[in-house]
Structure formats: structure tokens, C-alpha cells
Design a protein around this motif. Sequence first.
Motif, PDB file in Angstrom:
ATOM      1  N   GLU A 125       0.861  -1.195   0.123  1.00 41.78           N
ATOM      2  CA  GLU A 125       0.061  -0.056  -0.014  1.00 41.78           C
ATOM      3  C   GLU A 125       0.798   1.294   0.217  1.00 41.78           C
ATOM      4  OE1 GLU A 125      -3.354   0.301   2.845  1.00 41.78           O
ATOM      5  OE2 GLU A 125      -3.878  -1.838   2.649  1.00 41.78           O
ATOM      6  N   GLN A 126       1.923   1.369   0.875  1.00 42.88           N
ATOM      7  CA  GLN A 126       2.793   2.318   0.968  1.00 42.88           C
ATOM      8  C   GLN A 126       3.484   2.392  -0.346  1.00 42.88           C
ATOM      9  OE1 GLN A 126       5.059   2.499   4.635  1.00 42.88           O
ATOM     10  NE2 GLN A 126       3.661   1.608   5.627  1.00 42.88           N
ATOM     11  N   ALA A 127       4.091   1.105  -0.998  1.00 42.18           N
ATOM     12  CA  ALA A 127       5.053   1.223  -1.993  1.00 42.18           C
ATOM     13  C   ALA A 127       4.374   1.826  -3.252  1.00 42.18           C
ATOM     14  CB  ALA A 127       5.379  -0.066  -2.445  1.00 42.18           C
ATOM     15  N   TRP A 128       2.875   1.591  -3.244  1.00 37.02           N
ATOM     16  CA  TRP A 128       2.027   2.056  -4.552  1.00 37.02           C
ATOM     17  C   TRP A 128       1.962   3.511  -4.572  1.00 37.02           C
ATOM     18  CZ3 TRP A 128      -0.244  -0.529  -8.669  1.00 37.02           C
ATOM     19  CH2 TRP A 128      -1.016   0.381  -9.268  1.00 37.02           C
ATOM     20  N   GLU A 129       1.753   4.056  -3.359  1.00 35.99           N
ATOM     21  CA  GLU A 129       1.689   5.600  -3.198  1.00 35.99           C
ATOM     22  C   GLU A 129       3.146   6.335  -3.562  1.00 35.99           C
ATOM     23  OE1 GLU A 129      -0.890   7.244  -2.741  1.00 35.99           O
ATOM     24  OE2 GLU A 129      -2.128   5.394  -2.566  1.00 35.99           O
ATOM     25  N   VAL A 151       4.992  -4.015  -7.695  1.00 35.40           N
ATOM     26  CA  VAL A 151       4.264  -3.607  -6.595  1.00 35.40           C
ATOM     27  C   VAL A 151       2.827  -4.573  -6.788  1.00 35.40           C
ATOM     28  CG1 VAL A 151       2.772  -1.998  -5.204  1.00 35.40           C
ATOM     29  CG2 VAL A 151       5.007  -1.318  -6.325  1.00 35.40           C
ATOM     30  N   ALA A 152       2.704  -4.631  -8.105  1.00 32.63           N
ATOM     31  CA  ALA A 152       1.514  -5.351  -8.229  1.00 32.63           C
ATOM     32  C   ALA A 152       1.674  -6.977  -7.900  1.00 32.63           C
ATOM     33  CB  ALA A 152       0.885  -5.264  -9.581  1.00 32.63           C
ATOM     34  N   ASN A 153       2.707  -7.505  -8.497  1.00 33.36           N
ATOM     35  CA  ASN A 153       3.165  -8.837  -8.262  1.00 33.36           C
ATOM     36  C   ASN A 153       3.281  -9.106  -6.536  1.00 33.36           C
ATOM     37  OD1 ASN A 153       3.152  -9.577 -10.733  1.00 33.36           O
ATOM     38  ND2 ASN A 153       5.622  -9.141 -11.112  1.00 33.36           N
ATOM     39  N   ASP A 154       3.861  -8.160  -5.995  1.00 36.84           N
ATOM     40  CA  ASP A 154       4.164  -8.554  -4.433  1.00 36.84           C
ATOM     41  C   ASP A 154       2.729  -8.255  -3.564  1.00 36.84           C
ATOM     42  OD1 ASP A 154       6.734  -8.845  -4.660  1.00 36.84           O
ATOM     43  OD2 ASP A 154       7.337  -6.789  -3.948  1.00 36.84           O
ATOM     44  N   TRP A 155       1.834  -7.512  -3.964  1.00 38.15           N
ATOM     45  CA  TRP A 155       0.413  -7.277  -3.688  1.00 38.15           C
ATOM     46  C   TRP A 155      -0.184  -8.412  -3.871  1.00 38.15           C
ATOM     47  CZ3 TRP A 155      -1.652  -1.675  -3.948  1.00 38.15           C
ATOM     48  CH2 TRP A 155      -2.477  -1.605  -2.911  1.00 38.15           C
ATOM     49  N   GLN A 156      -0.297  -8.968  -5.307  1.00 46.15           N
ATOM     50  CA  GLN A 156      -0.835 -10.391  -5.527  1.00 46.15           C
ATOM     51  C   GLN A 156      -0.532 -11.467  -4.608  1.00 46.15           C
ATOM     52  OE1 GLN A 156      -0.885 -11.301  -9.610  1.00 46.15           O
ATOM     53  NE2 GLN A 156      -2.217 -12.954  -9.280  1.00 46.15           N
TER      54      GLN A 156
END
Length: 240
Positions: A125-129, A151-156
Motif C-alpha cells: 500500500e505504501q509502495a504503491w503511493e 508492486v502489483a506482483n508483491d501485492w498479489q
Amino acid sequence: MSEDQTPSVPPEPLLQMIANLARFHGEHEQFYAQAPLRQASDLQACSRALKALAGRWSTTGAGAPAGNPFAGAEDLNAPGLVAESGILFMEGEGEPVELQRLRRDVREAAEDSEQTGIWLAAAMEQAWEAAGLLADYPALADLLGERHRIVANDWQAAGLLALVAQLLRRSLDLLDRVTFSPAALRADLESERNAPAYLFSASEILDRAADLLAESATLVRDNERRWRVFGARVRRLRSD
């Protein structure tokens, strides 16, 4: 360039911070591209053990207890499983300690997956911002897709780990439905044979959890080149 105009290249302190993230987070992800595969292998071993027991109990009849309490239960032990897993049903014992250890290991794996998933989701969440703020710097514009893909890969992967924890706990719920003493198992063999059904279902849930762990490792491994490219660009900008 006017005072209110954003420079093309990020300032040195920001470049230094980005370089640090690219180095250490890239190295951190190299670990998490491998660790889930080891966990998946361990879960598959647990699943195989449960399937072996379930297969044995699906076909064998209840035998008469042997007189020696340390004797192995001929009707309950699956062929080859004792040597592979150590799970040994003895006449005078209850649930084998190795089976207790299997359940404990699955429980710990569930807790580890949940904690890692929670931490990783919050970090992303922080990395996305933070990744969105990099759009202010044209010198990094062509790499924004790479950074957001990381970020998307890690979030998934974080979401998969949360699901793995739920699956592992559900498999334990099913195993809790079975009383693993020789007397209780023989009573089940002589009636409904519910124990094999619960073990087969628990093993299938473990299999799915192992599959998802492997998927999470694949997602994280996909980031390796992206971190390398991103880090190389930052080093070049700092040297320039």
C-alpha cells in the motif's frame, strides 16, 4: 527552469533512497522467490502422508489388536509410509507423535503465511503511493511500468499468502474431525469409514495451498529483472 518546475531527474537524496530500496528489497525478494517453494514441498509431503493413510483405511478391514502395546498396527499403517514419514500407529498408543508434529507444522505454516501476507500487503500500500510520486520525474517515466509491476506482483503474492493461511487452517479443521487412536480408527473402519474421507479432503486442501505458494514464488521471481533494470537506471542517474 523556473522555481516551481519539477526537475527531470530526482534529487540526490531521493535517488539514494531509491537505490537502497532497489538493492535491499530486490535481495529480500530473492529469498521469497525460493522460500515458498520449500514450504510447498513440505506441504506436499504432508499431503502424501494423509493420502497414504486415507488410501489404506479405505480398503483395509479392522484387525484384531495385537497383545504387545509396542507392536505396529498392521491394519492402520500404510505400506512404506513409516519409513518415509515416521508415522507409526502402535497398539498401545494414541495418535502418533509424528502425526501430531505434521499438524503442528501445518499450523505454524498457516501462521507464517498469514503474518507475511499482512506485512507484505501493508508494505505494498505504501509502495504503491510512493511509486506514483515518481511520475513527477521524466527521467524515470519509461520505468514506471516496471516499478508498478513489482508492486502489483508483491501485492498479489500477499493475497495468495492470506488465502494459503485460510486453506491450511481449514485442512486442520478437517483433521480435527478424526480421532487418531487405534481403537477409534478401527471402530470407524467397521462403520461409516469417515476418517478416510476427511483425510482425502484435508490433503486436497493442502495440495491447493502448496500450488498457491508456488504461484506466489513465481510472482516474486518475476520481479528480479525489473529490480535490476530499475537499480541500474538509478545508478546511472546518480553517476551523471
